[in-house]
Structure formats: C-alpha cells, structure tokens
Design a protein around this motif. Sequence first.
Motif, short mmCIF file in Angstrom:
data_model
loop_
_atom_site.label_atom_id
_atom_site.label_comp_id
_atom_site.label_asym_id
_atom_site.label_seq_id
_atom_site.Cartn_x
_atom_site.Cartn_y
_atom_site.Cartn_z
N PHE A 110 0.83 -1.20 0.00
CA PHE A 110 0.00 0.00 0.00
C PHE A 110 0.87 1.26 0.00
O PHE A 110 0.57 2.24 -0.68
N ALA A 111 1.96 1.21 0.75
CA ALA A 111 2.86 2.38 0.80
C ALA A 111 3.50 2.63 -0.56
O ALA A 111 3.62 3.77 -1.02
N ILE A 112 3.92 1.54 -1.22
CA ILE A 112 4.54 1.70 -2.55
C ILE A 112 3.55 2.28 -3.55
O ILE A 112 3.85 3.19 -4.32
N LEU A 113 2.31 1.76 -3.53
CA LEU A 113 1.29 2.26 -4.46
C LEU A 113 0.97 3.72 -4.17
O LEU A 113 0.80 4.54 -5.09
N SER A 114 0.89 4.07 -2.88
CA SER A 114 0.60 5.46 -2.52
C SER A 114 1.71 6.38 -2.99
O SER A 114 1.47 7.48 -3.51
N PHE A 115 2.95 5.93 -2.82
CA PHE A 115 4.09 6.75 -3.27
C PHE A 115 4.05 6.95 -4.79
O PHE A 115 4.29 8.06 -5.29
N CYS A 116 3.74 5.88 -5.50
CA CYS A 116 3.67 6.00 -6.97
C CYS A 116 2.57 6.96 -7.39
O CYS A 116 2.74 7.79 -8.30
N LEU A 117 1.40 6.87 -6.71
CA LEU A 117 0.31 7.78 -7.05
C LEU A 117 0.68 9.22 -6.74
O LEU A 117 0.37 10.15 -7.50
N TYR A 118 1.36 9.42 -5.61
CA TYR A 118 1.77 10.78 -5.24
C TYR A 118 2.76 11.35 -6.26
O TYR A 118 2.64 12.50 -6.69
N VAL A 119 3.73 10.52 -6.61
CA VAL A 119 4.71 10.99 -7.60
C VAL A 119 4.03 11.31 -8.93
O VAL A 119 4.29 12.33 -9.57
N GLY A 120 3.11 10.40 -9.36
CA GLY A 120 2.41 10.65 -10.62
C GLY A 120 1.55 11.90 -10.56
O GLY A 120 1.51 12.69 -11.50
N TYR A 121 0.85 12.09 -9.41
CA TYR A 121 -0.01 13.27 -9.29
C TYR A 121 0.82 14.54 -9.24
O TYR A 121 0.42 15.58 -9.74
N THR A 122 2.03 14.44 -8.64
CA THR A 122 2.89 15.62 -8.55
C THR A 122 3.52 15.96 -9.90
O THR A 122 3.61 17.13 -10.28
N LEU A 123 3.96 14.94 -10.63
CA LEU A 123 4.64 15.19 -11.91
C LEU A 123 3.67 15.44 -13.06
O LEU A 123 4.06 15.97 -14.10
N ASN A 124 2.39 15.02 -12.89
CA ASN A 124 1.44 15.15 -14.00
C ASN A 124 1.25 16.58 -14.46
O ASN A 124 1.27 16.86 -15.67
N PRO A 125 1.05 17.58 -13.56
CA PRO A 125 0.89 18.96 -14.05
C PRO A 125 2.11 19.45 -14.82
O PRO A 125 1.98 20.13 -15.84
N MET A 126 3.31 19.10 -14.29
CA MET A 126 4.51 19.56 -14.99
C MET A 126 4.61 18.92 -16.38
O MET A 126 4.92 19.58 -17.38
N LEU A 127 4.31 17.60 -16.44
CA LEU A 127 4.36 16.94 -17.75
C LEU A 127 3.29 17.49 -18.68
O LEU A 127 3.54 17.72 -19.88
N ASN A 128 2.09 17.71 -18.13
CA ASN A 128 1.01 18.27 -18.97
C ASN A 128 1.36 19.67 -19.43
O ASN A 128 1.08 20.06 -20.58
N ALA A 129 1.97 20.46 -18.54
CA ALA A 129 2.35 21.82 -18.93
C ALA A 129 3.38 21.80 -20.06
O ALA A 129 3.28 22.56 -21.03
N ALA A 130 4.37 20.91 -19.93
CA ALA A 130 5.38 20.81 -21.00
C ALA A 130 4.75 20.34 -22.31
O ALA A 130 5.05 20.86 -23.40
N TYR A 131 3.83 19.35 -22.20
CA TYR A 131 3.17 18.85 -23.42
C TYR A 131 2.32 19.94 -24.06
O TYR A 131 2.35 20.15 -25.28
N HIS A 132 1.56 20.66 -23.19
CA HIS A 132 0.72 21.73 -23.73
C HIS A 132 1.56 22.85 -24.33
O HIS A 132 1.17 23.45 -25.34
N GLU A 133 2.70 23.13 -23.71
CA GLU A 133 3.58 24.17 -24.24
C GLU A 133 4.12 23.77 -25.61
O GLU A 133 4.15 24.57 -26.56
#
Length: 360
Positions: free
Chosen positions: A107-130
Amino acid sequence: MALIKNASGAINKFPTQRSRPGARSSMTTMPAMPSIDGSNGPPPYSYGSPQQHHQSYPRGYGPPSQLTERTPMLRREFDAEIESGLPTVPKSVDVSESKNLPLWAVFAILSFCLYVGYTLNPMLNAAYHEALKRGWDIEERYHQNLREAWTTEKRHHDVLQTQMHQERKVMEEERKSWAREREERERRQKEQERRMHDEEVKKRAGISWEGLEAAEHCLRYGTREHTAILTHVPAGFDALEECRNKPIEVHGRFMVPSRCEDQGLCGRVTGFWNVNFSEPACGTWWRSFEDKGCYESGVRLYHSELENLQGGEDWRVMCSTTPGNIQGVHYDGPTSCVDWGSIFGVRPWGIWHVNDKGCL
C-alpha cells in the motif's frame, strides 16, 4: 584412452571420448569393483571354469561370444562414466523459501507511486501543452504566410485581369474603328466606281458607227461584207475594245463586228460584218443535175450549171460555196468547179462525185 585395473591388478587401456586436436589427453584409473563372492574381479556372467575367465574385462566389456543380456546396460553406464572422465556425483540444491511482502508495504509503494504521478502530472502536462502550443503557433504562422501569399497573388491577378479588360476594351474599340473605316472606304470606293461607271456610260453613249456600207461583191454564197467607222471615241478609251463591243443594226438585226481594224488615224477604227442573210444578190443556185453515169466503182458522176452569178463576182468562190441537193442528199458544195465558158462570158459548172452502190 582410459586405464582400468582388472582383478589381477593389471591395467587395461580403453578408448575414451575423442579429444580435440591439440588438447591434452587424460589418464583415468578406475578402482577395482568388489564382486559378489568377495573377489576384486567382476562377477562371472557365463558358465564355465575359472580358467576360462583368467582374463578380466572391464564392466560392460568382454568377449563378444560371452556377453549376456545384461552387457548393454552395463556398457551404457560405463560409457557415461568414460565420456565424463569422472565418477558421477549428485549435486545438492539449496532452495530458500520465498517470503511475501506485507500489505502495508504494498500500500505504501502504491501510494508513493500515485503521489509521484499526481505531482509530476501537471509539470508533464504543462510541458506537453507548451510544445503543442508552439506547434500550433508555427502552423498558424505557416497558414498566415499562405494567406498573405494568396492575398498577394490574388491582388496581382486582379491587376492583370483589370489590365486585360482594359486592353480588351481598347481592342474592341480599335476593331469597331477599323470596321467603320473599312465600311467608309468601301462606300467611297463603290461611290467612285458608280460615278466612273456613269461617266463611262455617258461618254460611251456618244460613240457611234458611221458610214455603214455593203461591199460591191459577195464574200461567198449568200454572204456580203459590210463596213462602218467607229467615231466619237473619248480619250482614254480603248477604241478596238469599244469596236468589238459596239453593235450595229444590219437588215433589221443588231450585230457586233466580225473583226475590227485600227486605221492608225487618231483612233479611227473600222468594223467589218459578214452578213449571211437578206442578201439575194449573193444567192446563186444550180440549174439541174445531169446524171453522167458511173464514174468509177461505187461512184456516180453529176454535172450542173451555176445560175444567178452576178458580174464581177469570183465564180470559183461562189461555185464552191453554193450548196445543192442530189437524190435527197444535201451537199454544201460540189466536188469541183470548172468554167466551160460561152460567147457570153464565164459559165461555171459544178461536178459531183456521189456514192452509188449501183456502180460496179
């Protein structure tokens, strides 16, 4: 080669697996195997006295005639040992028991992965949109350049089309002007030709024949020549051409001259007419046709005297051109003419050679 001790302690050589060229050969000494009866030799596999088996053979080998049905199995086991070069030793495997992760770690590993994905998603989306926006901007600039080029080309095309319309209008005006000039030129030319024709008609109306005279003698049978002089020919006119086309009335008929002659005196032209009608003085005839019999085979001879020959006429011309009818056949003239004369002058006679089948 493999070295194996037999029961008596002797060493026998046996072939082993063939080594590669240049490889070092190994010598293997097989330990003596105790037999069932306590001896070091192999157990006997055939019946017979021990003297017959004084020579020992390795396990699985022996004389071909003394091998039993167990020999192949022993040979296969021995071959496996010989090929490996070492006795077969079983290997032990140490298998450790696998352990599962606890649920809280998963559960801890999955939570960490979700947190990392949720944190990096805006940055990745911003770069893609740019990047996508930059691509759109480039495409928009490209389309803008195309629109500007199309606008420039359309403006140039409109200018060319306007020039073409103006040139077409100018050409149309020139064509109309040329048509008007051509019509005016043709009208003036026709008017000039009409005036010239009227003037020629007026001038030609003054041209006339004068001094129509008949010749003293006949030209030939039934024909007399008449002459006249063409007068009042205007300057610039062809007198000979006017003579050929100017008719005159003779004996109630209008006739153009048979020929015209230029006398060479200030355009003086004389016309000549051969009148072959209403000339009774030129109408000679034959009195009667006298049958003189057969002249030759198929030919009959006729004679006749020419009548109404006027004085001064050429009897030869009048005789040769006076026609006649003999036995219902028309002849334009005699075959020949002769003058048999008389006290009164010339007496022309006509001679005819007429075809006659009765003359043999």
